[in-house]
Design a protein around this motif. Structure first.
Motif, PDB file in Angstrom:
ATOM      1  N   GLU A  65       0.856  -1.187   0.000  1.00 46.18           N
ATOM      2  CA  GLU A  65       0.000   0.000   0.000  1.00 46.18           C
ATOM      3  C   GLU A  65       0.893   1.237   0.000  1.00 46.18           C
ATOM      4  O   GLU A  65       1.758   1.399   0.851  1.00 46.18           O
ATOM      5  N   ARG A  66       0.658   2.104  -0.975  1.00 45.64           N
ATOM      6  CA  ARG A  66       1.426   3.344  -1.095  1.00 45.64           C
ATOM      7  C   ARG A  66       0.503   4.506  -0.743  1.00 45.64           C
ATOM      8  O   ARG A  66      -0.583   4.621  -1.304  1.00 45.64           O
ATOM      9  N   ILE A  67       0.941   5.356   0.161  1.00 40.10           N
ATOM     10  CA  ILE A  67       0.120   6.448   0.664  1.00 40.10           C
ATOM     11  C   ILE A  67       0.749   7.780   0.271  1.00 40.10           C
ATOM     12  O   ILE A  67       1.949   7.978   0.428  1.00 40.10           O
ATOM     13  N   SER A  68      -0.102   8.693  -0.226  1.00 42.85           N
ATOM     14  CA  SER A  68       0.352  10.029  -0.659  1.00 42.85           C
ATOM     15  C   SER A  68       1.495   9.894  -1.664  1.00 42.85           C
ATOM     16  O   SER A  68       2.599  10.392  -1.458  1.00 42.85           O
ATOM     17  N   THR A  69       1.187   9.237  -2.756  1.00 43.00           N
ATOM     18  CA  THR A  69       2.175   8.957  -3.788  1.00 43.00           C
ATOM     19  C   THR A  69       2.137  10.005  -4.890  1.00 43.00           C
ATOM     20  O   THR A  69       1.076  10.436  -5.316  1.00 43.00           O
ATOM     21  N   ASN A  70       3.323  10.409  -5.346  1.00 45.84           N
ATOM     22  CA  ASN A  70       3.433  11.256  -6.536  1.00 45.84           C
ATOM     23  C   ASN A  70       4.418  10.581  -7.481  1.00 45.84           C
ATOM     24  O   ASN A  70       4.785   9.426  -7.278  1.00 45.84           O
ATOM     25  N   ASN A  71       4.859  11.277  -8.495  1.00 47.30           N
ATOM     26  CA  ASN A  71       5.764  10.676  -9.477  1.00 47.30           C
ATOM     27  C   ASN A  71       7.110  10.269  -8.881  1.00 47.30           C
ATOM     28  O   ASN A  71       7.755   9.346  -9.368  1.00 47.30           O
ATOM     29  N   ARG A  72       7.534  10.946  -7.817  1.00 48.70           N
ATOM     30  CA  ARG A  72       8.862  10.707  -7.252  1.00 48.70           C
ATOM     31  C   ARG A  72       8.864   9.715  -6.099  1.00 48.70           C
ATOM     32  O   ARG A  72       9.799   8.921  -5.947  1.00 48.70           O
ATOM     33  N   MET A  73       7.851   9.806  -5.230  1.00 49.72           N
ATOM     34  CA  MET A  73       7.891   8.970  -4.027  1.00 49.72           C
ATOM     35  C   MET A  73       6.525   8.895  -3.367  1.00 49.72           C
ATOM     36  O   MET A  73       5.608   9.627  -3.710  1.00 49.72           O
ATOM     37  N   SER A  74       6.439   8.026  -2.376  1.00 50.07           N
ATOM     38  CA  SER A  74       5.273   7.919  -1.509  1.00 50.07           C
ATOM     39  C   SER A  74       5.688   8.400  -0.128  1.00 50.07           C
ATOM     40  O   SER A  74       6.817   8.154   0.307  1.00 50.07           O
TER      41      SER A  74
END
Length: 116
Positions: free
Chosen positions: A4-13
């Motif tokens: 589960e990835r939380i608050s993910t953008n193109n660079r990181m979670s």
């Protein structure tokens, strides 16, 4: 296998959870212009907020890696850290000197914690 990835953008979670373990992205100070103790306090407040958001807490931290821009700040940073870590619940920890992403930053932390 569930990740589960939380608050993910193109660079990181901000947080990645897997198999009862949470991996927090590096956290830096809320006030980037403060001294080492102010920056450490703000950084640890952000760690608290992230851990709380997933039902974890300081007492569930498994490991922490602290990055200091200058090892001369080690003692002052530890004064804040030692008061923040619950007695008897200290995680495995490393502290190293590193060049920060922004020149005003004095400290950054990477945390791994249990979630269940």
């Amino acid at each position: 296998m569930t990740i589960e990835r939380i608050s993910t953008n193109n660079r990181m979670s901000k947080i990645v959870k897997h198999n009862g373990t949470a991996y927090l992205c590096g956290q830096v100070a809320k006030d980037r212009n403060g001294d080492i103790q102010t920056q450490t306090t703000g950084m640890l407040e952000k760690v608290d907020e992230l851990l709380e958001s997933i039902g974890s807490g300081r007492d569930k931290i498994l490991s922490a890696t602290i990055y200091l821009a200058d090892m001369a700040d080690f003692k002052a940073m530890n004064e804040v850290w030692d008061n923040w870590v619950p007695e008897g619940e200290a995680p495995a920890r490393a502290c190293v000197q590193a060049q920060m992403a922004s020149p005003e930053l004095k400290v950054e932390i990477s945390v791994v914690a249990a979630t269940s």
